[in-house]
Design a protein around this motif. Structure first.
Motif, PDB file in Angstrom:
ATOM      1  N   LEU A   1       2.257  -6.698   1.783  1.00 53.91           N
ATOM      2  CA  LEU A   1       3.183  -7.815   1.560  1.00 53.91           C
ATOM      3  C   LEU A   1       2.525  -8.922   0.741  1.00 53.91           C
TER       4      LEU A   1
ATOM      5  N   GLY B   1       1.909  -7.613  -2.908  1.00 49.02           N
ATOM      6  CA  GLY B   1       3.171  -7.576  -3.653  1.00 49.02           C
ATOM      7  C   GLY B   1       3.705  -8.965  -3.948  1.00 49.02           C
ATOM      8  N   TYR B   2       3.584  -9.863  -2.973  1.00 50.83           N
ATOM      9  CA  TYR B   2       4.003 -11.250  -3.172  1.00 50.83           C
ATOM     10  C   TYR B   2       3.268 -11.869  -4.359  1.00 50.83           C
TER      11      TYR B   2
ATOM     12  N   ILE C   1       7.636  -0.800  -0.472  1.00 50.60           N
ATOM     13  CA  ILE C   1       8.349  -2.058  -0.658  1.00 50.60           C
ATOM     14  C   ILE C   1       7.929  -2.610  -2.017  1.00 50.60           C
TER      15      ILE C   1
ATOM     16  N   CYS D   1       8.603  -7.878  -1.480  1.00 51.86           N
ATOM     17  CA  CYS D   1       7.473  -8.532  -0.798  1.00 51.86           C
ATOM     18  C   CYS D   1       7.602 -10.038  -0.928  1.00 51.86           C
ATOM     19  N   TYR D   2       7.878 -10.493  -2.132  1.00 52.97           N
ATOM     20  CA  TYR D   2       8.027 -11.919  -2.403  1.00 52.97           C
ATOM     21  C   TYR D   2       9.129 -12.504  -1.526  1.00 52.97           C
TER      22      TYR D   2
ATOM     23  N   GLN E   1      10.372 -11.333   1.327  1.00 52.40           N
ATOM     24  CA  GLN E   1      10.011 -11.331   2.747  1.00 52.40           C
ATOM     25  C   GLN E   1       9.009 -12.432   3.075  1.00 52.40           C
TER      26      GLN E   1
END
Length: 169
Positions: free
Chosen positions: A20, A23-24, A122, A127-128, A130
């Motif tokens: 996460l 990816g963010y 994902i 990710c961003y 979430q």
């Protein structure tokens, strides 16, 4: 088990645990208008109540060649699997699909491992999204706020930390 196998297991676990955040950072960096790579060093973690935290950086493509030349030329840093050269990394950054893939370099001890992450469970935009929904848990430095509270937030995509990875030990 071999030493290389143990290293890859640790790296795969690190990526899975921190997907996460990775990816963010990839999507937040891309939102400034340029492709790039996520850089993380596991050499100097900060230990806190939640576990270890690692600084991460988004290096945009226009500055990536100079960054790689300086970073990988350091006498105590070598890139793992020597066939991954700077030109290959730059070519990958030029051609990856930022909506579904990302480029990640992980420094551990005196080695850097290059990852071209595809077929993610994902996507970076997910990710961003979430991380933004769970702001208090992640506390990244850049995130979109709800429309009524939106303020202009600048991401310095050059060599500034975007957020920390935290892993439980």
């Amino acid at each position: 088990m071999s030493k290389d196998s143990d290293l890859m297991d640790w790296q795969q676990e690190f990526i899975a645990t921190n997907l996460l955040a990775i990816g963010y950072n990839a999507w937040a960096g891309y939102l400034v208008g340029e492709r790039g790579a996520i850089i993380c060093s596991a050499n100097s973690p900060t230990v806190g109540i939640a576990g270890e935290s690692f600084k991460t950086y988004f290096i945009r493509r226009s500055r990536l060649a100079a960054f790689l030349n300086a970073w990988l030329a350091a006498p105590d840093t070598v890139i793992l699997h020597h066939h991954f050269m700077n030109a290959h990394i730059l070519e990958t950054v030029d051609s990856y699909n930022p909506t579904t893939e990302l480029v990640f370099l992980l420094e551990s001890f005196n080695q850097v491992t290059f990852f071209y992450l595809k077929n993610l469970p994902i996507t970076p935009p997910q990710c961003y999204e979430q991380v933004c929904r769970n702001w208090e848990e992640f506390q990244p430095s850049v995130c979109s706020l709800p429309e009524k509270n939106r303020a202009v937030t600048q991401l310095n995509p050059i060599d500034s930390p975007n957020s920390n990875f935290t892993t439980q030990k």
